[in-house]
Design a protein around this motif. Sequence first.
Motif, PDB file in Angstrom:
ATOM      1  N   LEU A 158      32.311  33.244 -25.537  1.00  0.00           N
ATOM      2  CA  LEU A 158      31.420  33.752 -24.496  1.00  0.00           C
ATOM      3  C   LEU A 158      31.871  33.330 -23.105  1.00  0.00           C
ATOM      4  O   LEU A 158      31.785  34.115 -22.152  1.00  0.00           O
ATOM      5  N   PHE A 161      34.516  35.554 -21.978  1.00  0.00           N
ATOM      6  CA  PHE A 161      33.930  36.842 -21.598  1.00  0.00           C
ATOM      7  C   PHE A 161      33.368  36.767 -20.187  1.00  0.00           C
ATOM      8  O   PHE A 161      33.573  37.674 -19.372  1.00  0.00           O
ATOM      9  N   TYR A 162      32.648  35.701 -19.879  1.00  0.00           N
ATOM     10  CA  TYR A 162      32.085  35.538 -18.533  1.00  0.00           C
ATOM     11  C   TYR A 162      33.187  35.430 -17.476  1.00  0.00           C
ATOM     12  O   TYR A 162      33.032  35.929 -16.359  1.00  0.00           O
ATOM     13  N   TYR A 188      24.453  38.276 -15.872  1.00  0.00           N
ATOM     14  CA  TYR A 188      25.468  37.932 -16.873  1.00  0.00           C
ATOM     15  C   TYR A 188      25.044  38.330 -18.284  1.00  0.00           C
ATOM     16  O   TYR A 188      25.826  38.912 -19.038  1.00  0.00           O
ATOM     17  N   SER A 192      26.755  41.034 -20.970  1.00  0.00           N
ATOM     18  CA  SER A 192      27.500  40.416 -22.067  1.00  0.00           C
ATOM     19  C   SER A 192      26.943  40.763 -23.438  1.00  0.00           C
ATOM     20  O   SER A 192      27.178  40.035 -24.401  1.00  0.00           O
ATOM     21  N   ALA A 195      29.528  40.735 -26.350  1.00  0.00           N
ATOM     22  CA  ALA A 195      29.912  39.387 -26.765  1.00  0.00           C
ATOM     23  C   ALA A 195      28.759  38.672 -27.458  1.00  0.00           C
ATOM     24  O   ALA A 195      28.960  37.947 -28.438  1.00  0.00           O
ATOM     25  N   GLY A 288      36.158  38.840 -25.343  1.00  0.00           N
ATOM     26  CA  GLY A 288      35.874  37.427 -25.253  1.00  0.00           C
ATOM     27  C   GLY A 288      37.018  36.544 -25.672  1.00  0.00           C
ATOM     28  O   GLY A 288      36.988  35.340 -25.441  1.00  0.00           O
TER      29      GLY A 288
END
Length: 292
Positions: A158, A161-162, A188, A192, A195, A288
């Motif tokens: 994660l 991914f961020y 966010y 997401s 993910a 991710g």
Amino acid sequence: MKKTLGRRLFIGCNFLLLAAISFMCLMPIIHILAISFSSGASASAGKVTLWPVEFTTAAYENVFGKPEYLQAFWISIQRVVLGTAASMFLTILTAYPLSKDTRQFRLRTVYVWIFVFTILFNGGLIPWYMTIKTLGLIDSIWALVLPSAVQVFNIILLLNFYRNLPKELDESSRMDGAGHFTTLWKIYVPLSLPALATTGLFTMVGHWNSWFDGMILMNHPDKYPLQTFLQTIIINLDFRFLKSQDAELMIQLSDRTSKAAQIFVAAFPILIVYPFLQRFFIKGIVMGSVKE
């Protein structure tokens, strides 16, 4: 554009190959299902292939015909719901600050290495058990939820991914006066979802399939989750838990039919959930897993 003969042959061969691979993936499930609906004698004799022989539902009657099984099923549902919710909440809260660069979070690298260290090394089974016992969680549903609430692999997935999200999103929200929690939950998290679906699926499958911790942390069979209960009652066929009226039912069963029923019961909820998350799964794990 008109397809040439070679192009049509290529598409046809691809279709046949993928169909064959799909059938090969489905065959074990169909075979297990056929065994679970067959008589014990036919299954033990190896007569069952892809269709039940001497059709019977004795194995499933044994699984679902007693309150103990339904209780174990309910405990597993509670574990999956509570465990997934707790794990996803902590994963989101941990991955967000770790996704920032060192200018925003100076100790980011130190904390990342601490988390990675826990993947490679652990204290062992006895310290793990003693910690849970000291906290008073033995024989509690929280003993199955809290020790595995922080999944480092999911955090890494994660946070990467961020890190791939445009930094302008964070900058614009800060300019509008939004704090970190507002940015996280309103920007966010909605972006997401792929993910989160991926990590959520990993967590759900992990909780649903886990049986060893239930055997170690629960002292009474009526508090076992489904996988632990089926492991001790069906796979090992522990006759201490059987009642006298179950003798006729057990005659129709064999080790193979019992195991087949256990496998299919365990896999069925995931088979139902996965198609709804599959469209997020591939996108989430690819995005991710690539660090910018």
